[in-house]
Write a protein that holds these residues in place. Structure first.
Motif, PDB file in Angstrom:
ATOM      1  N   CYS A  77     -91.480  75.507  22.323  1.00 20.21           N
ATOM      2  CA  CYS A  77     -90.184  75.530  23.022  1.00 20.21           C
ATOM      3  C   CYS A  77     -89.024  75.354  22.048  1.00 20.21           C
ATOM      4  O   CYS A  77     -87.885  75.629  22.378  1.00 20.21           O
ATOM      5  N   MET A  78     -89.323  74.862  20.836  1.00 25.02           N
ATOM      6  CA  MET A  78     -88.275  74.746  19.817  1.00 25.02           C
ATOM      7  C   MET A  78     -88.268  75.967  18.907  1.00 25.02           C
ATOM      8  O   MET A  78     -87.295  76.237  18.214  1.00 25.02           O
ATOM      9  N   LEU A 138     -89.281  63.332  20.471  1.00 20.64           N
ATOM     10  CA  LEU A 138     -89.227  63.997  19.154  1.00 20.64           C
ATOM     11  C   LEU A 138     -87.995  64.895  18.998  1.00 20.64           C
ATOM     12  O   LEU A 138     -87.671  65.321  17.890  1.00 20.64           O
ATOM     13  N   PHE A 139     -87.327  65.184  20.120  1.00 22.53           N
ATOM     14  CA  PHE A 139     -86.213  66.141  20.123  1.00 22.53           C
ATOM     15  C   PHE A 139     -85.138  65.736  19.110  1.00 22.53           C
ATOM     16  O   PHE A 139     -84.663  64.607  19.121  1.00 22.53           O
ATOM     17  N   VAL A 160     -92.023  71.312  16.306  1.00 25.50           N
ATOM     18  CA  VAL A 160     -93.327  70.715  16.622  1.00 25.50           C
ATOM     19  C   VAL A 160     -94.023  71.544  17.703  1.00 25.50           C
ATOM     20  O   VAL A 160     -95.235  71.695  17.697  1.00 25.50           O
ATOM     21  N   GLY A 161     -93.254  72.081  18.628  1.00 27.97           N
ATOM     22  CA  GLY A 161     -93.843  72.875  19.708  1.00 27.97           C
ATOM     23  C   GLY A 161     -93.123  74.203  19.879  1.00 27.97           C
ATOM     24  O   GLY A 161     -92.032  74.404  19.334  1.00 27.97           O
ATOM     25  N   CYS A 194     -95.715  66.316  21.481  1.00 28.17           N
ATOM     26  CA  CYS A 194     -94.891  67.401  22.035  1.00 28.17           C
ATOM     27  C   CYS A 194     -94.991  67.397  23.556  1.00 28.17           C
ATOM     28  O   CYS A 194     -96.079  67.306  24.110  1.00 28.17           O
ATOM     29  N   ARG A 195     -93.849  67.533  24.243  1.00 28.18           N
ATOM     30  CA  ARG A 195     -93.838  67.489  25.701  1.00 28.18           C
ATOM     31  C   ARG A 195     -93.492  68.850  26.294  1.00 28.18           C
ATOM     32  O   ARG A 195     -92.968  68.935  27.408  1.00 28.18           O
ATOM     33  N   CYS A 196     -93.763  69.926  25.520  1.00 24.76           N
ATOM     34  CA  CYS A 196     -93.447  71.282  26.005  1.00 24.76           C
ATOM     35  C   CYS A 196     -93.988  71.525  27.422  1.00 24.76           C
ATOM     36  O   CYS A 196     -93.325  72.156  28.237  1.00 24.76           O
ATOM     37  N   CYS A 200     -87.380  64.385  25.386  1.00 24.02           N
ATOM     38  CA  CYS A 200     -88.574  64.309  24.538  1.00 24.02           C
ATOM     39  C   CYS A 200     -88.252  63.403  23.341  1.00 24.02           C
ATOM     40  O   CYS A 200     -87.242  63.612  22.658  1.00 24.02           O
ATOM     41  N   CYS A 228     -86.054  73.993  24.451  1.00 23.42           N
ATOM     42  CA  CYS A 228     -85.707  72.995  23.438  1.00 23.42           C
ATOM     43  C   CYS A 228     -84.746  73.607  22.409  1.00 23.42           C
ATOM     44  O   CYS A 228     -83.789  72.957  21.979  1.00 23.42           O
ATOM     45  N   CYS A 288     -88.367  67.007  15.731  1.00 24.17           N
ATOM     46  CA  CYS A 288     -88.541  68.424  16.083  1.00 24.17           C
ATOM     47  C   CYS A 288     -87.197  69.150  16.048  1.00 24.17           C
ATOM     48  O   CYS A 288     -86.285  68.810  16.812  1.00 24.17           O
ATOM     49  N   VAL A 345     -91.673  70.097  29.852  1.00 21.75           N
ATOM     50  CA  VAL A 345     -90.415  70.860  29.834  1.00 21.75           C
ATOM     51  C   VAL A 345     -90.606  72.161  30.618  1.00 21.75           C
ATOM     52  O   VAL A 345     -89.770  72.544  31.439  1.00 21.75           O
TER      53      VAL A 345
HETATM   54 FE1  SF4 Z   1     -90.326  67.897  22.140  1.00 15.58          FE
HETATM   55 FE2  SF4 Z   1     -90.107  69.688  20.209  1.00 15.58          FE
HETATM   56 FE3  SF4 Z   1     -92.095  69.902  21.991  1.00 15.58          FE
HETATM   57 FE4  SF4 Z   1     -89.549  70.365  22.666  1.00 15.58          FE
HETATM   58  S1  SF4 Z   1     -90.782  71.542  21.239  1.00 15.58           S
HETATM   59  S2  SF4 Z   1     -91.018  69.176  23.838  1.00 15.58           S
HETATM   60  S3  SF4 Z   1     -88.439  68.857  21.455  1.00 15.58           S
HETATM   61  S4  SF4 Z   1     -91.767  68.255  20.478  1.00 15.58           S
END
Ligand code: SF4
Length: 361
Positions: A346-347, A332-333, A343-344, A315-317, A330, A354, A337, A320
């Protein structure tokens, strides 16, 4: 009132503002950060990113309270949910945020008591209705929610309520903005400042942005015309080589903020170092419950045993939230995710970048 509000959605006004933005934008481009999660959503929903001149980038910032809550804090709430006789009372978004190995939703499925509430006063009522249970309210958010939590704690103290407490992860924005400005990976030209938070804190706490760093900022509201007007005012400042903190949201924000709400915060909370997802520890950027109200502090009361914390894999929250990466970058976007399977945070959050990108781009 409806007619007045309709003006803030007026396509003609919006068109005129877009023209001004196009005319005033620096030829070499500019990076503007919208600090607030509600602005992130408004920009995405109204397609404002696509209306910007070439070279103008709108980066999302750390203004989604659920998103900036650290995994350590999420794990602490989960540990509290596992404590005997505790009912967690929280906003809906928080139940779905994954901690290191669980989430409140999973804890609920495993038989723990988790209740969704819409305000801290709902949690207080829950405590009154269930004197046999320990009600722990999960307090996340900025100055928009902190005064309400302060009021709930004061009411609980006045009523002698013994089964109500708060897990406090409240934060304030200016310290985080200073960290963002000093981030060597991000070159910011201006800030679109949050409307709701500023209703409480006013314009004064942002002045250092202009005075110390020469970064212009405009506080604005959430309708399309509000956001465009805020951006147009920023472009004018950049065009004229000015750096000031201006208010484009005069119907909501007074320069001095709301002294009554600030006094309520000050009575119950004191500032402390806070741990932010993505930004790390920032001195003075959090609020902790004062010693006089320590009995309402869930951590001091229950001393929960928190499992070792690990951030969600891949996760790259954090990036972001620092504005150095768009959610779509990201890996996984959308693939792994999604809002159904986040996954994080922000989604998860309705104010998360996200989630906004997933829904509108
Ligand atoms: Fe990636 Fe999901 Fe984390 Fe956003 S919430 S940075 S899309 S893994």
């Amino acid at each position: 009132l409806e007619a007045e509000l309709a003006a803030f959605k007026d396509p003609k006004l919006a068109r005129g503002l877009v023209d001004s933005i196009q005319k005033l934008a620096p030829a070499g481009g500019a990076t503007l950060m919208e600090v607030c999660g509600t602005h992130t959503m408004a920009i995405a929903r109204n397609g404002i990113r696509n209306l910007m001149p070439e070279g103008t980038r709108l980066a999302s910032g750390p203004g989604c309270p659920v998103c900036v809550t650290s995994n350590r804090d999420i794990d602490t709430v989960i540990a509290l949910a596992r404590t005997d006789n505790v009912t967690i009372a929280t906003f809906g978004d928080m139940t779905r945020v994954p901690g290191s190995t669980s989430s409140l939703l999973k804890e609920q499925a495993a038989g723990r008591s988790v209740q969704i509430v819409y305000s801290p006063l709902d949690a207080l009522r829950l405590a009154e209705q269930h004197p046999d249970r320990e009600i722990v309210f999960v307090g996340v958010g900025f100055e928009t929610t902190t005064p309400l939590v302060a009021m709930a704690i004061k009411r609980a103290a006045a009523a002698g309520l013994k089964n109500f407490s708060v897990f406090g992860a409240h934060k304030n924005m200016p310290g985080a903005l200073e960290a963002i400005i000093n981030d060597p990976q991000l070159k910011l030209d201006a800030l679109i400042l949050p409307g709701h938070v500023s209703t409480i804190i006013g314009a004064e706490p942002y002045k250092f942005l202009a005075e110390k760093y020469g970064i212009p900022g405009v506080i604005t509201g959430f309708e399309p015309v509000d956001v465009l007007q805020g951006i147009a005012m920023i472009m004018r400042q950049l065009h004229e080589g000015r750096a000031e903190i201006e208010i484009a949201y005069a119907r909501g924000v007074m320069p001095q903020g709301n002294p009554v709400a600030m006094a309520a915060i000050d009575e119950v909370f004191e500032t402390c170092t806070a741990l932010w997802r993505g930004l790390g520890e920032i001195p003075g950027s959090g609020y902790r419950i004062r010693e006089e109200f320590a009995q309402f502090d869930a951590v001091r009361r229950f001393n929960p045993q928190v499992e070792p914390t690990q951030d969600p894999k891949g996760c790259r929250c954090g990036d972001v939230l620092r504005g150095i990466m768009a959610p779509s970058e990201c890996p996984l976007f959308r693939r792994i995710c999604t809002p159904e399977n986040p996954v994080g945070p922000c989604m998860v959050s309705s104010e998360g970048s996200c989630a906004a990108y997933y829904r509108y781009y």
